[in-house]
Design a protein around this motif. Structure first.
Motif, short mmCIF file in Angstrom:
data_model
loop_
_atom_site.label_atom_id
_atom_site.label_comp_id
_atom_site.label_asym_id
_atom_site.label_seq_id
_atom_site.Cartn_x
_atom_site.Cartn_y
_atom_site.Cartn_z
N LYS A 40 -23.65 -133.50 21.39
CA LYS A 40 -24.43 -133.48 20.15
C LYS A 40 -24.05 -132.33 19.23
CE LYS A 40 -28.33 -135.92 22.16
NZ LYS A 40 -29.74 -135.83 22.51
N SER A 41 -23.33 -131.35 19.75
CA SER A 41 -22.83 -130.25 18.93
C SER A 41 -21.78 -129.50 19.72
CB SER A 41 -23.96 -129.28 18.52
OG SER A 41 -24.39 -128.51 19.63
N ASP B 186 -25.13 -130.58 24.76
CA ASP B 186 -26.01 -131.76 24.74
C ASP B 186 -27.19 -131.61 23.80
OD1 ASP B 186 -27.71 -130.01 26.10
OD2 ASP B 186 -27.83 -131.23 27.92
N GLU C 192 -28.29 -130.67 19.48
CA GLU C 192 -27.77 -130.54 18.11
C GLU C 192 -27.73 -129.09 17.65
OE1 GLU C 192 -29.65 -133.18 15.33
OE2 GLU C 192 -29.26 -134.92 16.60
#
Length: 179
Positions: free
Chosen positions: A60-61, A142, A144
């Motif tokens: 996620k990032s 995992d 943001e």
């Protein structure tokens, strides 16, 4: 990896691909990536170009770190740390880590390095100290947002993201200044 591996005691994570037009894995930095701010002649403190692919599903990032475990400090030396790079991003241009982070994507930010500056600082191993390794790492996370403040240290970033790391892409550059 060789002695003094900064990831040896961390939980294992999936590996993915990291390349750079600036430096090849195992090769020496160019003078662009040496530190003029620390007085290295012709040093420019220019962050390397990075491209990554194959990150684990669920990423996620990203965070990017550059760390020298061979610095004569007892704790190594953090040269660069960037947090909250969106998952859709897979490249940083050369020079992204300037004073303003001009090449970073929206939402990403630089933390203070061990020189106290929120930017990339180049290599400046002590003359005659031998070769130093610079672990350039893209961490797939995992979440943001890793949830660290902009004034946090890279060590706090590392601690905070340790429970969120899905994968690591590692490129090792080297630098040495003769005696």
């Amino acid at each position: 990896m060789s002695a003094n591996d900064p990831f040896a005691r961390l939980p294992e994570a999936a590996s993915f691909t990291l390349t750079s037009t600036t430096v090849a894995h195992g090769a020496a930095w160019s003078r662009e990536q040496y530190s003029g701010l620390f007085g290295v002649p012709d040093g420019k403190d220019v962050s390397p170009q990075l491209t990554w692919s194959g990150a684990p599903e669920g990423t996620k990032s990203y965070a990017v770190t550059v760390y020298d475990p061979d610095a004569p400090t007892g704790s190594g030396f953090w040269h660069w740390a960037v947090a909250d790079i969106p998952a859709a991003v897979s490249e940083l241009p050369e020079g992204a880590g300037d004073d303003s982070g001009s090449g970073l994507p929206a939402g990403a930010f630089q933390l203070r390095n061990d020189a106290g500056l929120a930017r990339f600082i180049g290599a400046a191993p002590p003359a005659g100290h031998g070769p130093h390794r610079y672990f350039v790492v893209v961490h797939a996370l995992d979440v943001e947002s890793v949830g660290v403040a902009a004034d946090a240290t890279p060590a706090v970033l590392g601690f905070t993201m340790s429970g969120h790391t899905l994968g690591r892409a590692v490129l090792i550059a080297t630098a040495e200044i003769p005696a």
